[in-house]
Enzyme design. Structure first.
Site, PDB file in Angstrom:
ATOM      1  N   CYS A 121      64.321  18.126  -3.422  1.00 28.56           N
ATOM      2  CA  CYS A 121      63.410  18.225  -2.840  1.00 28.56           C
ATOM      3  C   CYS A 121      62.224  18.081  -3.369  1.00 28.56           C
ATOM      4  CB  CYS A 121      63.536  18.984  -1.686  1.00 28.56           C
ATOM      5  SG  CYS A 121      62.316  17.673  -0.300  1.00 28.56           S
ATOM      6  N   CYS A 123      59.159  18.455  -1.836  1.00 28.92           N
ATOM      7  CA  CYS A 123      57.927  19.239  -1.822  1.00 28.92           C
ATOM      8  C   CYS A 123      57.327  19.984  -2.085  1.00 28.92           C
ATOM      9  CB  CYS A 123      58.352  19.558  -0.474  1.00 28.92           C
ATOM     10  SG  CYS A 123      59.555  19.859   0.653  1.00 28.92           S
ATOM     11  N   CYS A 131      57.686  16.088   1.469  1.00 37.78           N
ATOM     12  CA  CYS A 131      59.247  15.830   0.541  1.00 37.78           C
ATOM     13  C   CYS A 131      59.528  14.640  -0.107  1.00 37.78           C
ATOM     14  CB  CYS A 131      59.687  15.834   1.398  1.00 37.78           C
ATOM     15  SG  CYS A 131      59.630  17.523   2.668  1.00 37.78           S
ATOM     16  N   LYS A 196      68.668  18.356   9.866  1.00 37.41           N
ATOM     17  CA  LYS A 196      67.207  19.235   9.536  1.00 37.41           C
ATOM     18  C   LYS A 196      65.933  18.178  10.173  1.00 37.41           C
ATOM     19  CE  LYS A 196      64.095  20.760   6.018  1.00 37.41           C
ATOM     20  NZ  LYS A 196      64.320  20.825   4.635  1.00 37.41           N
ATOM     21  N   ARG A 206      57.089  28.532   3.248  1.00 32.67           N
ATOM     22  CA  ARG A 206      56.632  27.296   3.069  1.00 32.67           C
ATOM     23  C   ARG A 206      55.037  28.408   2.081  1.00 32.67           C
ATOM     24  NH1 ARG A 206      55.709  22.570   7.046  1.00 32.67           N
ATOM     25  NH2 ARG A 206      58.453  22.403   7.414  1.00 32.67           N
ATOM     26  N   ARG A 218      55.427  17.377   8.974  1.00 40.76           N
ATOM     27  CA  ARG A 218      56.807  16.414   8.091  1.00 40.76           C
ATOM     28  C   ARG A 218      57.936  15.468   9.340  1.00 40.76           C
ATOM     29  NH1 ARG A 218      56.790  18.799   3.241  1.00 40.76           N
ATOM     30  NH2 ARG A 218      57.199  20.871   3.234  1.00 40.76           N
ATOM     31  N   GLU A 234      73.182  11.885  12.080  1.00 42.10           N
ATOM     32  CA  GLU A 234      72.700  11.651  10.712  1.00 42.10           C
ATOM     33  C   GLU A 234      73.850  12.216  10.154  1.00 42.10           C
ATOM     34  OE1 GLU A 234      70.132  11.733   8.874  1.00 42.10           O
ATOM     35  OE2 GLU A 234      68.552  11.230  10.172  1.00 42.10           O
ATOM     36  N   LYS A 249      69.972  22.815  10.094  1.00 42.18           N
ATOM     37  CA  LYS A 249      69.231  23.841  10.000  1.00 42.18           C
ATOM     38  C   LYS A 249      67.541  23.559  11.078  1.00 42.18           C
ATOM     39  CE  LYS A 249      66.158  24.258   6.065  1.00 42.18           C
ATOM     40  NZ  LYS A 249      65.218  23.871   4.908  1.00 42.18           N
ATOM     41  N   TYR A 314      69.219  34.907   3.853  1.00 41.34           N
ATOM     42  CA  TYR A 314      68.486  35.569   3.312  1.00 41.34           C
ATOM     43  C   TYR A 314      68.939  37.322   3.830  1.00 41.34           C
ATOM     44  CZ  TYR A 314      65.634  31.450   3.000  1.00 41.34           C
ATOM     45  OH  TYR A 314      64.067  30.622   2.955  1.00 41.34           O
TER      46      TYR A 314
HETATM   47  C1  PBG Z   1      62.710  21.983   1.280  1.00 40.50           C
HETATM   48  C2  PBG Z   1      63.487  22.975   2.307  1.00 40.50           C
HETATM   49  C3  PBG Z   1      62.742  23.875   3.760  1.00 40.50           C
HETATM   50  C4  PBG Z   1      63.135  24.623   3.532  1.00 40.50           C
HETATM   51  C5  PBG Z   1      64.801  24.834   2.943  1.00 40.50           C
HETATM   52  N1  PBG Z   1      64.344  23.178   1.962  1.00 40.50           N
HETATM   53  C6  PBG Z   1      61.013  23.470   3.546  1.00 40.50           C
HETATM   54  C7  PBG Z   1      60.575  23.026   4.395  1.00 40.50           C
HETATM   55  O1  PBG Z   1      61.563  21.475   4.796  1.00 40.50           O
HETATM   56  O2  PBG Z   1      59.260  22.537   4.884  1.00 40.50           O
HETATM   57  C8  PBG Z   1      63.489  25.792   4.593  1.00 40.50           C
HETATM   58  C9  PBG Z   1      64.118  26.692   4.121  1.00 40.50           C
HETATM   59  C10 PBG Z   1      63.273  28.726   5.216  1.00 40.50           C
HETATM   60  O3  PBG Z   1      63.020  27.995   6.052  1.00 40.50           O
HETATM   61  O4  PBG Z   1      63.966  29.116   5.027  1.00 40.50           O
HETATM   62  N2  PBG Z   1      62.018  20.219   1.897  1.00 40.50           N
END
Ligand code: PBG
Length: 326
Positions: A121, A123, A131, A196, A206, A218, A234, A249, A314
């Site tokens: 990504c 971002c 992103c 997502k 973030r 986003r 998707e 996600k 995590y």
């Molecule tokens: C990058 C990305 C994000 C997460 C995983 N890859 C953040 C976002 O889309 O802002 C989030 C992971 C998490 O919150 O544990 N695009």
């Protein structure tokens, strides 16, 4: 037959019988543990909003993943990078000396048994925190495909075992597949963040990845939390473009989506138990309001029961450590 012939409590009578009829068990091999890698040496910055998680420099990341593997046997990690410098379109991530490629090379040398999933990504690498490449105040889809493809090839060259695009651009799986194949990486799988959502549950991440958007949000690329038919579209697109695995996600507020995806498609389904879900558990546990070990087990079990084959969490390390101790 119904009561009194049927008595469902018969199969709940003892631990042995409950263990025998249990339908869902979370295994160590289902879990992927995420890490954040940053520049420098000897750096271990605690991430305040994610207790127990750190931004680690490459040397300490290697130590941490050695420890993960030797204490738990977990052999799957997901890497995110915090670069020394950002730019307008994320091309800083498309070089072998970028932070994640460096980490991958060091890990492959030190712990080759551990499989590395590299998040793809922009971002974390753009000055504006979006992103992709900005044109007229919004992320331009087709320009962004170029940096995503280049970043994926860089990660594969460094030794990433799987690439995982999390940007939500249309057509990115096809663009990445093509670039990987043209560069000799036809055997590198793509784990696509397919459904997502534009979620408030990413807040703590973030902070961890220093990737908050500097303007707007986003929602022109990530999905509306209200939609699940769209999630199936998707996922279908990503499979048609060549995704090897698809992801939903966040996980907990989207168990119905995980379930629909699993019921509709015959492909491994990944669920991402995201930062906000993790941090809410930690906050409640620190206040003594919940039984943390039981909550973690119940959460991961419910994500698997909903239909996830693979869980990014995590909690992975502590879950496995907790389940071997009495
Ligand atoms: C990058 C990305 C994000 C997460 C995983 N890859 C953040 C976002 O889309 O802002 C989030 C992971 C998490 O919150 O544990 N695009």
């Amino acid at each position: 037959m119904s009561f009194p012939i049927t008595r469902l409590r018969r199969l709940r009578k003892s631990p042995a019988i409950r263990n025998m009829v249990r339908e869902t068990v979370v295994n160590r091999d289902d879990l992927i543990m995420p890490y954040f890698v940053c520049p420098g040496e000897g750096v271990r910055n605690p991430i305040k909003s994610m207790p127990g998680n750190y931004q680690l420099s490459v040397d300490l990341l290697v130590e941490e993943i050695k420890d993960l593997y030797s204490t738990t046997g977990i052999d799957k990690v997901l890497l995110f990078g915090i670069p020394e410098k950002k730019d307008e379109d994320g091309s800083v991530a498309c070089h072998q000396d970028a932070i994640v490629p460096r980490a991958i090379r060091a890990l492959k040398k030190a712990v080759p048994e551990v499989m590395i999933v590299a998040d793809v990504c922009n971002c974390e690498y753009t000055t504006h925190g979006h992103c992709g490449t900005i044109v007229d105040g919004d992320v331009n889809n087709d320009l962004t495909l170029k940096t995503l493809a280049a970043q994926s090839v860089t990660l594969a060259e460094a030794g990433a075992d799987i690439v995982a695009p999390s940007d939500m651009m249309d057509g990115r799986v096809a663009a990445i597949r093509k670039a990987l194949d043209e560069n000799g990486f036809e055997n590198t799988p793509i784990m696509a963040y397919s459904a997502k959502y534009a979620s408030a549950f990413y807040g703590p991440f973030r902070d961890a990845a220093e990737s908050a958007p500097q303007f707007g949000d986003r929602s022109t690329y990530q999905m509306d939390p209200a939609n699940s038919n769209e999630a199936l579209r998707e996922v279908r697109e990503d499979i048609n473009e060549g995704a090897d695995m698809v992801m939903v996600k966040p996980a907990l507020s989207y168990l119905d989506v995980i379930n629909r995806v699993k019921a509709t498609f015959n492909i491994p389904v990944v669920a991402y138990n995201v930062s906000g879900e993790f941090s809410m558990v930690k906050a409640a546990a620190q206040n003594g309001w919940i039984d943390e070990k039981r909550i973690i087990k119940e959460i991961l079990t419910s994500i698997k029961r909903a239909g996830a084959d693979i869980i990014i969490t995590y909690h992975a390390k502590e879950f496995v450590l907790n389940s071997v101790s009495p």
